[in-house]
Write an enzyme that holds these catalytic residues in place. Sequence first.
Site: not given
Length: 246
Positions: A123-127
Amino acid sequence: MTAGPVRVAYERGVTTLALDAPERRNALSAGLVGALADALAACGRDDAVRAVVLTHTGTAFCAGADLRDPPDPDALVALLRRIVELPKPVVARVLGHVRAGGLGLLGACDIAVAGPEATFAFTEVRIGVAPAVISLPLLPRLDPRAVARYYLTGERFGPAQAVRAGLVTEAGEDADAVLAPILDGLRRASPQGLAATKRLLTARVLETFDRDADGLTALSARLFSSDQAREGMTAFLERRDPAWVW
Protein backbone atom coordinates in the site's frame (compact mmCIF):
# COMPACT_ATOMS: atom_id res chain seq x y z
CA MET A 1 5.29 -16.46 27.79
CA THR A 2 5.54 -12.98 26.30
CA ALA A 3 8.35 -10.59 25.45
CA GLY A 4 6.49 -7.26 25.24
CA PRO A 5 4.44 -7.31 22.03
CA VAL A 6 5.80 -10.74 21.04
CA ARG A 7 4.40 -13.97 22.49
CA VAL A 8 6.91 -16.84 22.72
CA ALA A 9 6.17 -20.58 22.88
CA TYR A 10 8.34 -23.67 22.42
CA GLU A 11 7.50 -27.25 21.41
CA ARG A 12 9.80 -30.04 20.21
CA GLY A 13 12.57 -27.92 18.76
CA VAL A 14 10.34 -25.21 17.30
CA THR A 15 9.93 -21.77 18.87
CA THR A 16 6.81 -19.86 17.86
CA LEU A 17 7.00 -16.07 17.94
CA ALA A 18 3.55 -14.49 17.69
CA LEU A 19 3.22 -10.77 17.04
CA ASP A 20 0.88 -9.80 19.86
CA ALA A 21 -0.36 -6.23 19.43
CA PRO A 22 -3.76 -6.97 17.85
CA GLU A 23 -5.21 -3.63 18.92
CA ARG A 24 -2.68 -2.01 16.55
CA ARG A 25 -3.06 -4.76 13.95
CA ASN A 26 0.50 -5.82 14.81
CA ALA A 27 1.86 -2.72 13.09
CA LEU A 28 5.63 -2.31 13.12
CA SER A 29 6.17 0.07 16.01
CA ALA A 30 9.59 0.78 17.44
CA GLY A 31 8.71 -1.44 20.40
CA LEU A 32 7.52 -4.38 18.33
CA VAL A 33 10.57 -4.25 16.05
CA GLY A 34 12.89 -4.24 19.07
CA ALA A 35 11.06 -7.06 20.84
CA LEU A 36 11.00 -9.25 17.75
CA ALA A 37 14.71 -8.66 17.09
CA ASP A 38 15.50 -9.65 20.69
CA ALA A 39 13.34 -12.79 20.49
CA LEU A 40 15.01 -13.86 17.24
CA ALA A 41 18.46 -13.29 18.74
CA ALA A 42 17.51 -15.53 21.66
CA CYS A 43 16.40 -18.24 19.23
CA GLY A 44 19.72 -17.97 17.43
CA ARG A 45 21.64 -18.56 20.67
CA ASP A 46 19.51 -21.50 21.85
CA ASP A 47 20.81 -24.88 20.67
CA ALA A 48 17.43 -26.43 21.48
CA VAL A 49 15.73 -24.36 18.78
CA ARG A 50 15.71 -26.11 15.41
CA ALA A 51 13.36 -23.68 13.64
CA VAL A 52 11.21 -20.60 14.27
CA VAL A 53 7.57 -20.02 13.34
CA LEU A 54 6.59 -16.37 12.95
CA THR A 55 2.85 -15.83 13.34
CA HIS A 56 0.36 -13.45 14.93
CA THR A 57 -2.61 -12.92 17.20
CA GLY A 58 -5.71 -11.12 15.93
CA THR A 59 -6.91 -10.69 12.37
CA ALA A 60 -3.74 -9.09 10.96
CA PHE A 61 -0.32 -10.66 10.58
CA CYS A 62 1.13 -7.16 10.30
CA ALA A 63 -0.40 -3.91 9.04
CA GLY A 64 2.93 -2.35 8.05
CA ALA A 65 4.70 0.53 9.77
CA ASP A 66 3.00 2.05 12.79
CA LEU A 67 2.51 5.63 11.60
CA ARG A 68 2.08 6.83 15.19
CA ASP A 69 5.27 5.18 16.48
CA PRO A 70 7.35 4.22 13.44
CA PRO A 71 10.56 2.23 13.82
CA ASP A 72 13.90 3.69 12.85
CA PRO A 73 14.59 2.59 9.23
CA ASP A 74 17.98 1.19 10.25
CA ALA A 75 16.30 -0.90 12.95
CA LEU A 76 13.86 -2.31 10.41
CA VAL A 77 16.71 -3.18 8.04
CA ALA A 78 18.52 -4.88 10.92
CA LEU A 79 15.40 -6.87 11.82
CA LEU A 80 14.88 -8.08 8.26
CA ARG A 81 18.54 -9.02 8.00
CA ARG A 82 18.39 -10.87 11.32
CA ILE A 83 15.59 -13.08 9.96
CA VAL A 84 17.53 -13.77 6.77
CA GLU A 85 20.82 -14.45 8.60
CA LEU A 86 19.40 -16.51 11.47
CA PRO A 87 21.11 -19.92 11.19
CA LYS A 88 17.73 -21.60 11.65
CA PRO A 89 14.79 -21.64 9.22
CA VAL A 90 12.06 -19.09 9.88
CA VAL A 91 8.58 -20.12 8.74
CA ALA A 92 5.77 -17.57 8.47
CA ARG A 93 2.25 -18.71 9.40
CA VAL A 94 -0.24 -16.16 8.04
CA LEU A 95 -3.91 -16.31 8.95
CA GLY A 96 -4.84 -12.67 8.41
CA HIS A 97 -4.02 -9.45 6.61
CA VAL A 98 -0.49 -8.39 5.62
CA ARG A 99 0.22 -4.88 4.43
CA ALA A 100 3.25 -2.81 3.38
CA GLY A 101 6.12 -3.34 5.84
CA GLY A 102 4.57 -6.57 7.07
CA LEU A 103 5.32 -8.02 3.66
CA GLY A 104 8.99 -7.36 4.36
CA LEU A 105 8.78 -9.72 7.34
CA LEU A 106 7.11 -12.29 5.13
CA GLY A 107 9.74 -11.90 2.42
CA ALA A 108 12.59 -12.33 4.91
CA CYS A 109 11.22 -15.69 6.06
CA ASP A 110 12.49 -18.87 4.43
CA ILE A 111 9.08 -20.51 4.05
CA ALA A 112 5.58 -19.01 4.28
CA VAL A 113 2.19 -20.69 4.57
CA ALA A 114 -1.15 -18.91 4.45
CA GLY A 115 -4.74 -19.68 5.30
CA PRO A 116 -7.82 -18.68 3.28
CA GLU A 117 -8.42 -15.43 5.20
CA ALA A 118 -4.98 -14.02 4.41
CA THR A 119 -4.83 -10.93 2.20
CA PHE A 120 -1.84 -8.96 0.99
CA ALA A 121 -1.19 -5.44 -0.36
CA PHE A 122 1.80 -3.19 -0.98
CA THR A 123 0.00 0.00 0.00
CA GLU A 124 3.01 2.34 0.04
CA VAL A 125 2.22 4.05 -3.26
CA ARG A 126 -1.19 5.03 -1.92
CA ILE A 127 0.33 7.16 0.86
CA GLY A 128 3.05 8.74 -1.29
CA VAL A 129 6.04 6.49 -0.51
CA ALA A 130 7.59 3.32 -1.96
CA PRO A 131 8.29 -0.21 -0.66
CA ALA A 132 11.96 0.70 -0.36
CA VAL A 133 13.51 -1.08 2.65
CA ILE A 134 11.27 -4.14 2.38
CA SER A 135 12.48 -4.64 -1.18
CA LEU A 136 15.77 -5.94 0.23
CA PRO A 137 14.40 -9.44 0.95
CA LEU A 138 11.49 -9.27 -1.50
CA LEU A 139 12.83 -8.36 -4.93
CA PRO A 140 15.36 -11.22 -5.11
CA ARG A 141 12.55 -13.71 -4.41
CA LEU A 142 9.44 -12.47 -6.19
CA ASP A 143 8.25 -12.90 -9.76
CA PRO A 144 9.13 -9.62 -11.53
CA ARG A 145 5.83 -9.23 -13.41
CA ALA A 146 3.72 -9.95 -10.36
CA VAL A 147 5.68 -7.64 -8.10
CA ALA A 148 5.48 -4.83 -10.66
CA ARG A 149 1.69 -5.04 -10.67
CA TYR A 150 1.25 -5.18 -6.92
CA TYR A 151 3.95 -2.61 -6.09
CA LEU A 152 2.53 -0.08 -8.58
CA THR A 153 -1.20 -0.48 -7.95
CA GLY A 154 -1.34 -1.13 -4.20
CA GLU A 155 -4.25 -3.48 -4.87
CA ARG A 156 -5.21 -6.27 -2.51
CA PHE A 157 -4.59 -9.88 -3.50
CA GLY A 158 -5.23 -13.27 -1.98
CA PRO A 159 -3.31 -16.43 -1.09
CA ALA A 160 -3.43 -18.00 -4.55
CA GLN A 161 -1.93 -14.89 -6.15
CA ALA A 162 0.65 -14.71 -3.35
CA VAL A 163 1.77 -18.25 -4.14
CA ARG A 164 2.07 -17.49 -7.85
CA ALA A 165 4.08 -14.34 -7.09
CA GLY A 166 6.52 -16.27 -4.89
CA LEU A 167 5.51 -14.43 -1.72
CA VAL A 168 3.92 -17.51 -0.12
CA THR A 169 5.22 -21.08 -0.37
CA GLU A 170 1.85 -22.82 -0.01
CA ALA A 171 -1.70 -21.87 0.90
CA GLY A 172 -4.57 -24.06 2.04
CA GLU A 173 -7.90 -24.14 3.80
CA ASP A 174 -6.08 -25.27 6.95
CA ALA A 175 -2.75 -23.49 7.32
CA ASP A 176 -1.74 -25.69 10.24
CA ALA A 177 -2.27 -28.81 8.14
CA VAL A 178 0.03 -27.27 5.52
CA LEU A 179 2.54 -26.33 8.21
CA ALA A 180 2.70 -29.72 9.96
CA PRO A 181 4.79 -31.67 7.39
CA ILE A 182 7.11 -28.68 6.97
CA LEU A 183 7.87 -28.62 10.69
CA ASP A 184 8.24 -32.41 10.72
CA GLY A 185 10.83 -32.13 7.98
CA LEU A 186 12.73 -29.41 9.84
CA ARG A 187 12.73 -31.47 13.04
CA ARG A 188 14.29 -34.37 11.13
CA ALA A 189 17.07 -32.18 9.67
CA SER A 190 20.42 -31.69 11.39
CA PRO A 191 21.20 -28.23 12.80
CA GLN A 192 24.44 -28.10 10.79
CA GLY A 193 22.66 -29.14 7.60
CA LEU A 194 19.93 -26.56 8.09
CA ALA A 195 22.39 -23.73 8.77
CA ALA A 196 24.57 -24.55 5.75
CA THR A 197 21.60 -24.98 3.44
CA LYS A 198 20.03 -21.72 4.58
CA ARG A 199 23.30 -19.91 3.80
CA LEU A 200 23.11 -21.27 0.26
CA LEU A 201 19.51 -20.13 -0.13
CA THR A 202 19.99 -16.64 1.27
CA ALA A 203 23.32 -15.70 -0.33
CA ARG A 204 21.70 -13.63 -3.10
CA VAL A 205 19.37 -11.89 -0.66
CA LEU A 206 22.29 -10.92 1.59
CA GLU A 207 24.18 -9.58 -1.42
CA THR A 208 21.20 -7.27 -1.99
CA PHE A 209 21.39 -6.08 1.63
CA ASP A 210 25.12 -5.39 1.31
CA ARG A 211 24.69 -3.49 -1.96
CA ASP A 212 21.42 -1.62 -1.52
CA ALA A 213 20.55 -1.18 2.18
CA ASP A 214 22.06 2.28 2.60
CA GLY A 215 20.51 3.66 -0.57
CA LEU A 216 17.05 2.25 0.11
CA THR A 217 17.11 3.47 3.71
CA ALA A 218 17.96 6.97 2.45
CA LEU A 219 15.18 6.75 -0.16
CA SER A 220 12.67 5.73 2.50
CA ALA A 221 13.65 8.63 4.76
CA ARG A 222 13.44 11.11 1.88
CA LEU A 223 10.00 9.93 0.79
CA PHE A 224 8.54 9.82 4.30
CA SER A 225 9.61 13.45 4.89
CA SER A 226 7.98 14.67 1.65
CA ASP A 227 4.82 16.77 1.29
CA GLN A 228 3.03 13.98 -0.57
CA ALA A 229 3.79 11.47 2.20
CA ARG A 230 2.50 13.88 4.84
CA GLU A 231 -0.72 14.25 2.86
CA GLY A 232 -0.96 10.50 2.31
CA MET A 233 -0.43 9.61 5.96
CA THR A 234 -2.82 12.32 7.13
CA ALA A 235 -5.47 11.08 4.71
CA PHE A 236 -4.95 7.51 5.93
CA LEU A 237 -5.36 8.49 9.57
CA GLU A 238 -8.41 10.62 8.72
CA ARG A 239 -9.90 7.78 6.64
CA ARG A 240 -10.22 9.86 3.47
CA ASP A 241 -8.73 9.85 -0.01
CA PRO A 242 -5.51 11.85 -0.42
CA ALA A 243 -5.61 14.94 -2.62
CA TRP A 244 -4.18 13.22 -5.70
CA VAL A 245 -6.96 10.62 -6.10
CA TRP A 246 -9.06 11.20 -9.24
